[in-house]
Enzyme design. Structure first.
Site, PDB file in Angstrom:
ATOM      1  N   ASP A 136      -7.978  -5.248  -0.167  1.00  0.00           N
ATOM      2  CA  ASP A 136      -8.427  -6.143  -1.254  1.00  0.00           C
ATOM      3  C   ASP A 136      -8.075  -7.604  -1.035  1.00  0.00           C
ATOM      4  O   ASP A 136      -8.526  -8.457  -1.807  1.00  0.00           O
ATOM      5  CB  ASP A 136      -7.826  -5.659  -2.576  1.00  0.00           C
ATOM      6  CG  ASP A 136      -8.381  -4.293  -2.959  1.00  0.00           C
ATOM      7  OD1 ASP A 136      -7.594  -3.357  -3.150  1.00  0.00           O
ATOM      8  OD2 ASP A 136      -9.617  -4.168  -3.007  1.00  0.00           O
ATOM      9  N   HIS A 148       0.857  -1.195   0.000  1.00  0.00           N
ATOM     10  CA  HIS A 148       0.000   0.000   0.000  1.00  0.00           C
ATOM     11  C   HIS A 148       0.886   1.236   0.000  1.00  0.00           C
ATOM     12  O   HIS A 148       1.952   1.240   0.625  1.00  0.00           O
ATOM     13  CB  HIS A 148      -0.896   0.017   1.253  1.00  0.00           C
ATOM     14  CG  HIS A 148      -2.070   0.933   1.122  1.00  0.00           C
ATOM     15  ND1 HIS A 148      -1.987   2.283   1.351  1.00  0.00           N
ATOM     16  CD2 HIS A 148      -3.340   0.689   0.738  1.00  0.00           C
ATOM     17  CE1 HIS A 148      -3.168   2.837   1.136  1.00  0.00           C
ATOM     18  NE2 HIS A 148      -4.014   1.894   0.758  1.00  0.00           N
TER      19      HIS A 148
HETATM   20  C1  SDX Z   1      -6.238   0.085  -2.962  1.00  0.00           C
HETATM   21  O1  SDX Z   1      -4.444   4.569  -2.013  1.00  0.00           O
HETATM   22  C2  SDX Z   1      -5.391   3.941  -1.385  1.00  0.00           C
HETATM   23  O2  SDX Z   1      -5.796   4.318  -0.324  1.00  0.00           O
HETATM   24  C3  SDX Z   1      -5.974   2.756  -2.159  1.00  0.00           C
HETATM   25  C4  SDX Z   1      -6.999   1.920  -1.399  1.00  0.00           C
HETATM   26  C5  SDX Z   1      -8.283   2.678  -1.152  1.00  0.00           C
HETATM   27  O3  SDX Z   1      -9.033   2.284  -0.240  1.00  0.00           O
HETATM   28  O4  SDX Z   1      -8.584   3.613  -1.942  1.00  0.00           O
HETATM   29  O5  SDX Z   1      -6.442   1.469  -0.178  1.00  0.00           O
HETATM   30  C6  SDX Z   1      -7.389   0.691  -2.242  1.00  0.00           C
HETATM   31  O6  SDX Z   1      -5.996   0.442  -4.083  1.00  0.00           O
HETATM   32  C7  SDX Z   1      -5.361  -0.912  -2.238  1.00  0.00           C
HETATM   33  C8  SDX Z   1      -4.158  -1.393  -3.098  1.00  0.00           C
HETATM   34  C9  SDX Z   1      -4.656  -2.478  -4.048  1.00  0.00           C
HETATM   35  N1  SDX Z   1      -3.604  -2.873  -4.986  1.00  0.00           N
HETATM   36  C10 SDX Z   1      -2.953  -4.052  -4.897  1.00  0.00           C
HETATM   37  O7  SDX Z   1      -3.127  -4.865  -3.992  1.00  0.00           O
HETATM   38  C11 SDX Z   1      -2.002  -4.316  -6.057  1.00  0.00           C
HETATM   39  C12 SDX Z   1      -0.674  -4.878  -5.520  1.00  0.00           C
HETATM   40  N2  SDX Z   1      -0.004  -3.809  -4.773  1.00  0.00           N
HETATM   41  C13 SDX Z   1       0.997  -3.030  -5.475  1.00  0.00           C
HETATM   42  O8  SDX Z   1       0.828  -2.859  -6.832  1.00  0.00           O
HETATM   43  C14 SDX Z   1       1.474  -1.823  -4.676  1.00  0.00           C
HETATM   44  O9  SDX Z   1       1.745  -2.256  -3.406  1.00  0.00           O
HETATM   45  C15 SDX Z   1       0.596  -0.593  -4.608  1.00  0.00           C
HETATM   46  C16 SDX Z   1       0.166  -0.141  -5.951  1.00  0.00           C
HETATM   47  C17 SDX Z   1      -0.621  -0.850  -3.765  1.00  0.00           C
HETATM   48  C18 SDX Z   1       1.422   0.498  -3.929  1.00  0.00           C
HETATM   49  O10 SDX Z   1       2.455   0.796  -4.800  1.00  0.00           O
HETATM   50  P1  SDX Z   1       3.595   1.857  -4.413  1.00  0.00           P
HETATM   51  O11 SDX Z   1       3.272   2.611  -3.197  1.00  0.00           O
HETATM   52  O12 SDX Z   1       3.904   2.636  -5.649  1.00  0.00           O
HETATM   53  O13 SDX Z   1       4.764   0.943  -4.014  1.00  0.00           O
HETATM   54  P2  SDX Z   1       5.994   0.610  -4.927  1.00  0.00           P
HETATM   55  O14 SDX Z   1       5.524   0.112  -6.244  1.00  0.00           O
HETATM   56  O15 SDX Z   1       6.910   1.782  -4.895  1.00  0.00           O
HETATM   57  O16 SDX Z   1       6.633  -0.628  -4.144  1.00  0.00           O
HETATM   58  C19 SDX Z   1       7.693  -0.449  -3.238  1.00  0.00           C
HETATM   59  C20 SDX Z   1       8.483  -1.747  -3.362  1.00  0.00           C
HETATM   60  C21 SDX Z   1       8.905  -2.067  -4.799  1.00  0.00           C
HETATM   61  O17 SDX Z   1      10.046  -2.873  -4.727  1.00  0.00           O
HETATM   62  P3  SDX Z   1      11.539  -2.155  -4.855  1.00  0.00           P
HETATM   63  O18 SDX Z   1      11.521  -1.351  -6.147  1.00  0.00           O
HETATM   64  O19 SDX Z   1      11.687  -1.297  -3.631  1.00  0.00           O
HETATM   65  O20 SDX Z   1      12.523  -3.321  -4.899  1.00  0.00           O
HETATM   66  O21 SDX Z   1       7.657  -2.863  -2.955  1.00  0.00           O
HETATM   67  C22 SDX Z   1       7.453  -3.724  -4.073  1.00  0.00           C
HETATM   68  C23 SDX Z   1       7.789  -2.935  -5.314  1.00  0.00           C
HETATM   69  O22 SDX Z   1       8.225  -3.808  -6.358  1.00  0.00           O
HETATM   70  N3  SDX Z   1       6.035  -4.124  -4.036  1.00  0.00           N
HETATM   71  C24 SDX Z   1       5.585  -5.345  -4.266  1.00  0.00           C
HETATM   72  C25 SDX Z   1       4.194  -5.273  -4.086  1.00  0.00           C
HETATM   73  N4  SDX Z   1       3.849  -4.028  -3.762  1.00  0.00           N
HETATM   74  C26 SDX Z   1       4.990  -3.307  -3.743  1.00  0.00           C
HETATM   75  N5  SDX Z   1       6.222  -6.488  -4.594  1.00  0.00           N
HETATM   76  C27 SDX Z   1       5.427  -7.571  -4.755  1.00  0.00           C
HETATM   77  N6  SDX Z   1       4.096  -7.599  -4.591  1.00  0.00           N
HETATM   78  C28 SDX Z   1       3.440  -6.458  -4.253  1.00  0.00           C
HETATM   79  N7  SDX Z   1       2.124  -6.479  -4.084  1.00  0.00           N
END
Ligand code: SDX
Length: 447
Positions: A382, A324
């Site tokens: 989710d 998140h």
């Molecule tokens: C919702 O914003 C809100 O409030 C949203 C929400 C709401 O109520 O409105 O809470 C609802 O959208 C919840 C999120 C639902 N999405 C998912 O579950 C999809 C999977 N999650 C990711 O795509 C991700 O965690 C996000 C999109 C939710 C957040 O992305 P960020 O903040 O841009 O984080 P990031 O991509 O910068 O990740 C930081 C690191 C990265 O690795 P490094 O580059 O540091 O090596 O964490 C890794 C990412 O690759 N990472 C994950 C991951 N989420 C982040 N690696 C594997 N699996 C994941 N799910």
């Protein structure tokens, strides 16, 4: 300057800060200037950069808005480090266990919990707006039966502005309130119609003697051929799921609604824009993606294979329902939903719960893995919601529709708060231009 703490940023502007201001020293121009620091009621302070460009020709650079406060708001507060979620100061745990969705909707819109009389009046108003114009049903016929229900939601909700011209003048408080009530009241009807259309069953009209959640379940699952028996446990679970999805500060879809609304666009068009943004798998589309992922994993033995893929930088695969932007702790909504999973599945007498067992094992393994621990990746709202929804009988294609149904009250409350802010100006971000400088035109014969 008192208690200066100088943060040396190398060859970039050096920032010094104290309690009310920061001092920027632009090492390129040797200019030095103060910017005030704004304090919130609770939470993080913000550097006021509103005059940064006009007075100092400097822009800030924050493409995904990770460090940007886009507005003032009194509606929702999130403490990501501690996993705290408040709506108008009340914890999500209290609201999910002690309130109903319409009570929370009133709270988000009005800023206080309603007394019995206020709640009855609000409930009566919403109930009497649940029907949609009879013409609206013909919009559905323009879609293929296998259209994703979210595509129908975007189209039909946007079309509401063609029916309700008497509530599109956003400068009129009365019209703003009527439009808000119409959107909150009609989303369940429109969502249920999208589902009925996709399975070729007749639309079911709202019943004014049913509660908000019960009415939605009846419109979704009842058929004219027999009486639909509402299960009180399912109704309560549905209502609680709506509460848990109602609002969440300035997330991507809420920011979309605010930006659309800042141009003066009518509320129906703004909410349609929010629905479109929510559909993305990185946002509200994740609940559908979680169940699809669990079904693909299929067996606990395959979990390590998917964890490995999620950690592999060469793979675009992510563990859906994990991570998140704001929560760096367990999403408090996920904890409530995990609890509800057990309750609903047991109440429905579903003994064989392979998806839930798989999800819990996946969570257990991930939360022991350095990659997820180091990055503070926890289950989000989710991760467990889809397990309950599929147990109730919804197809995965309806999961994000339910998220949009519930989030409509948050979008409307945030839109209303923004439109009623006297300092409202159209949102218009700038950019860092990385393209070609001006160059002479080349006639086609010389290219
Ligand atoms: C919702 O914003 C809100 O409030 C949203 C929400 C709401 O109520 O409105 O809470 C609802 O959208 C919840 C999120 C639902 N999405 C998912 O579950 C999809 C999977 N999650 C990711 O795509 C991700 O965690 C996000 C999109 C939710 C957040 O992305 P960020 O903040 O841009 O984080 P990031 O991509 O910068 O990740 C930081 C690191 C990265 O690795 P490094 O580059 O540091 O090596 O964490 C890794 C990412 O690759 N990472 C994950 C991951 N989420 C982040 N690696 C594997 N699996 C994941 N799910």
């Amino acid at each position: 300057m008192t208690s200066e703490n100088k943060i040396n940023l190398g060859n970039k502007p050096t920032i010094q800060s104290d309690s009310d201001s920061v001092t920027i020293i632009d090492n390129k121009t040797q200019k030095r200037f103060d910017l005030s620091v704004l304090s919130p009621t609770v939470g993080d302070r913000s550097i006021d950069i509103r005059k940064l460009y006009t007075e100092h020709q400097l822009l800030t650079y924050d493409p995904s808005y990770s460090s940007t406060a886009s507005c003032d708001s009194k509606i929702t507060y999130i403490d990501g480090e501690r996993g705290v979620l408040l709506h108008r100061g009340y914890t999500i745990q209290d609201l999910a266990s002690k309130s109903t969705f319409l009570e929370v909707a009133y709270l988000l819109l009005q800023g206080h919990l309603p007394n019995q009389n206020e709640l009855s009046t609000f409930t009566n108003t919403i109930t009497h707006h649940t029907m949609v114009h009879e013409q609206l049903q013909f919009f559905y016929r323009g879609f293929r039966r296998d259209a994703h229900p979210m595509s129908i939601m975007i189209g039909v909700v946007g079309a509401l502005s063609a029916f309700y011209h008497d509530s599109t003048d956003i400068s009129d408080p009365q019209q703003r309130m009527i439009a808000s009530h119409r959107l909150i009241a009609k989303m369940p009807t429109i969502a249920a119609m999208a589902y009925k259309y996709s399975i070729g069953q007749p639309f079911v009209y709202p019943q004014n003697n049913l509660s908000y959640a019960a009415n939605f379940l009846n419109m979704t699952f009842a058929v004219p051929a027999e009486e639909y028996k509402l299960n009180p446990v399912v109704v309560k679970a549905m209502d609680r799921i709506f509460i848990l999805h109602a609002d969440h500060e300035q997330n991507a879809s809420t920011s979309t609604v605010r930006l659309a609304g800042s141009s003066g666009a009518n509320p129906f068009a703004c909410i349609a824009a929010g629905i479109a943004c929510l559909w993305g798998p990185a946002h509200g589309g994740a609940n559908e993606a979680v169940v699809n992922m669990l079904r693909e994993i299929g067996d606990k033995k395959r979990i390590p294979e998917f964890i490995k893929k999620a950690k592999d930088k060469n793979s675009s695969f992510r563990l859906m329902g994990f991570g998140h932007r704001v929560y760096k702790n367990y999403d408090p909504r996920a904890a409530v939903l995990k609890e509800s999973c057990h309750e609903v599945l047991n109440a429905l007498g579903i003994r064989n719960q392979p998806l839930l067992e798989l999800a819990m094992e996946l969570e257990r393994i991930a939360l022991q893995d350095e990659y997820f621990v180091e990055r503070k990746l926890f289950p989000n709202v989710d991760f467990y919601s889809g397990i309950i929804l599929q147990a109730i009988g919804f197809p995965t294609s309806m999961f994000t529709v339910l998220f949009a149904l519930a989030r409509t009250v948050g979008w409307v409350a945030q839109w209303k708060e923004m439109v009623e802010d006297p300092s409202l100006r159209i949102g218009r971000p700038r950019q860092r231009y990385m393209g070609e400088p001006q160059r002479p035109y080349i006639p086609i014969e010389k290219r």
